[in-house]
Design an enzyme around this catalytic site. Structure first.
Site, short mmCIF file in Angstrom:
data_model
loop_
_atom_site.label_atom_id
_atom_site.label_comp_id
_atom_site.label_asym_id
_atom_site.label_seq_id
_atom_site.Cartn_x
_atom_site.Cartn_y
_atom_site.Cartn_z
N THR A 270 -47.10 -36.79 55.53
CA THR A 270 -47.18 -37.30 54.16
C THR A 270 -46.02 -38.24 53.92
OG1 THR A 270 -47.12 -36.73 51.83
CG2 THR A 270 -45.95 -35.23 53.30
N HIS A 274 -42.11 -35.89 47.06
CA HIS A 274 -42.28 -34.65 46.28
C HIS A 274 -42.98 -33.59 47.11
CE1 HIS A 274 -41.14 -36.56 42.50
NE2 HIS A 274 -41.85 -37.60 42.89
N ASP A 331 -54.37 -33.02 51.14
CA ASP A 331 -54.90 -33.99 50.19
C ASP A 331 -55.27 -33.20 48.94
OD1 ASP A 331 -55.36 -36.81 49.89
OD2 ASP A 331 -57.42 -36.23 49.44
N THR A 332 -54.85 -33.75 47.82
CA THR A 332 -54.99 -33.01 46.58
C THR A 332 -55.76 -33.82 45.56
OG1 THR A 332 -52.87 -31.95 47.00
CG2 THR A 332 -53.67 -31.87 44.74
N GLY A 412 -46.99 -36.63 39.68
CA GLY A 412 -48.43 -36.81 39.46
C GLY A 412 -48.86 -36.34 38.08
N TYR A 413 -49.83 -35.44 38.06
CA TYR A 413 -50.40 -34.97 36.80
C TYR A 413 -49.72 -33.71 36.29
CZ TYR A 413 -54.15 -38.20 38.12
OH TYR A 413 -54.87 -39.31 38.47
N HIS A 439 -51.49 -24.81 43.71
CA HIS A 439 -52.60 -25.02 44.65
C HIS A 439 -52.07 -25.16 46.08
CE1 HIS A 439 -50.94 -28.39 42.51
NE2 HIS A 439 -51.23 -29.21 43.51
#
Ligand code: IMP
Length: 452
Positions: A270, A274, A331-332, A412-413, A439
């Protein structure tokens, strides 16, 4: 899958490459002046060998990268001892062959004459035997052939096949047995370290020793020491051979224990800092975690799949295939039922190709203006590629989307996602708390359980 490189035919083609590239040099050999023969031989080995490696990589192994990185130096003394034990056992195998006669006698004499000529020129001989051969032969037999075999067969089978191929490449029965035996150790060290460092060093030690032995004695390169010995001396020699075999078995036992203990390198496929921080926090200490900065990987990891699974596999393979390392990728996606599962696999580029986290969050909040059902879930697919086998797990955390961003942590979110059972967003709760329940943590925990 079954016919993946290297099959027996591929190996035959590689041998053919070498013979073809050597041919023009054999013709030249006859016309160069005598004083130049050793240098000519050096060229007649280095150039065809280099071309063989080049052609093999072009035809069968485009993506493979070679790794010469030094491994654990602490093993060096034991590796040297075992190399000599193999030298003694390998040399003994020559004694097992019958005295050459007829056709074989001719080949035998020719071989000895060639060796003598090479060994007579100290500089050219040393460069060929102790420098060029270790680098070139290890590149081809361990760095390309064994590396690919390890993906097809169990390790011991792969090492055996590569050692036999290495033996056949020497193209005569005396060196066939000797090279096959040594090839076992060279292959074993490559398998355990995935680096050509020890194979090259071992090969240098063995060939260098043979070279110096030839300088100080009149022994023929294809003769075993045992042929010169009789009576009590022969008995002593056989004891040394038996002790060497014992040393090899003991060292094998030690190496197995040693390599089982040393934490295995695991590359995080990756480029998201983060995620690196999070994965490092979640994974147990018995992994030696490495980032892509530790490889010469350039450019951006591609993720063009249409599902999270496809993307995670695509990411991990961009590292495991060329570099032959263990790696992990995830992968998210954030999945919102009220938006038919969007942004999902498009989470990173929800507001456009190069959108920032803030722009994506803003687009999400805009899309959800006035929407009552604010349910959402993060879903992560993690792929762990270990010894070329891929394990896929996933982790889901359910929650809801806030009406405005809250908190400064995470990425991110995180600032708009509140997990079920909590009142804070991921961005408000801090790393430690998020990494206990996220997650990603759930998926990695599943992996950990699988391998514990
Ligand atoms: P990726 O393709 O797995 O890197 O993730 C796609 C996008 O999902 C990222 O650009 C982030 O916006 C978002 N994302 C991934 N993981 C997380 C997370 O743990 N929290 C919040 N957003 C995340």
């Amino acid at each position: 899958m079954k016919n993946k490189f290297p099959t027996i035919w591929h190996l035959a083609v590689i041998l053919l490459y070498f013979i073809l590239f050597t041919l023009p040099f054999s013709l030249l050999q006859g016309i160069v002046p005598k004083s130049f023969t050793a240098w000519m031989m050096l060229l007649a080995y280095v150039i065809p060998m280099y071309l063989t490696i080049w052609a093999t990589r072009r035809t069968f192994n485009k993506k493979g990268k070679l790794n010469f990185k030094p491994d654990d130096w602490a093993l060096l003394p034991l590796v040297i001892i075992v190399a000599y034990a193999f030298l003694i056992v390998g040399e003994f195998t020559i004694f097992l062959l019958p005295e050459p006669s007829g056709f074989w006698k001719k080949i035998f004499d020719m071989l000895n004459q060639t060796m003598e000529e090479v060994f007579n020129n100290r500089i050219a001989g040393f460069l060929m035997v102790a420098v060029a051969a270790p680098f070139l032969e290890e590149t081809l037999f361990r760095g390309i052939i064994l590396k690919a075999l390890l993906k097809k067969y169990n390790p011991y089978m792969a090492i055996l096949i590569s050692a036999i191929a290495f033996g056949i490449f020497h193209m005569n029965p005396w060196q066939f047995l000797y090279a096959t035996v040594l090839g076992l150790f060279l292959g074993y060290m490559y398998w355990k370290t995935r680096s050509l460092f020890y194979p090259v060093i071992i090969h240098m030690i063995l060939n260098g020793t043979a070279f110096f032995a030839a300088q100080f004695s009149d022994m023929k390169a294809t003769e075993g020491l045992a042929e010169h010995l009789t009576g009590e001396d022969l008995q002593k020699y056989l004891i040394v051979v038996a002790l060497s075999l014992g040393t090899i078995v003991l060292a094998w036992y030690f190496f197995e224990k040693y390599f089982a203990q040393t934490p295995k390198e695991l590359f995080l496929a990756t480029q998201n800092p983060h995620k690196i921080t999070e994965i490092k926090q979640i994974l147990p200490d018995n992994y030696q975690l490495k980032s892509l900065k530790d490889l010469d990987f350039e450019g951006k990891l591609k993720e063009t799949g249409s599902t999270l699974e496809e993307n995670a596999l695509q990411k991990v393979r961009q590292i495991t295939i060329p570099y032959d390392v263990d790696a992990i990728a995830d992968d998210t996606g954030l999945e919102v039922p009220a938006l038919n599962g969007a942004p999902g696999v498009y989470s990173a580029r929800y507001a456009g190709k190069n959108a920032t986290y803030e722009e994506n969050v803003q687009k999400l909040l805009d899309e959800m203006k006035g929407v009552e059902n604010r349910e959402a879930q993060f879903r992560t697919v993690v792929v762990y590629s270990k010894d070329n086998k891929e394990y896929v797990v996933s982790g889901v955390i359910k929650g809801h989307i806030t009406t405005e961003p809250r908190g400064t942590g995470g990425f991110g979110y995180d600032s708009v996602f509140v997990p079920d059972g909590y009142s804070q967003t991921f961005a408000e709760m801090g790393e430690t708390e998020k990494n206990k329940i996220s997650h990603r943590a759930i998926a990695l925990q599943k992996l950990k359980e699988k391998f514990d």
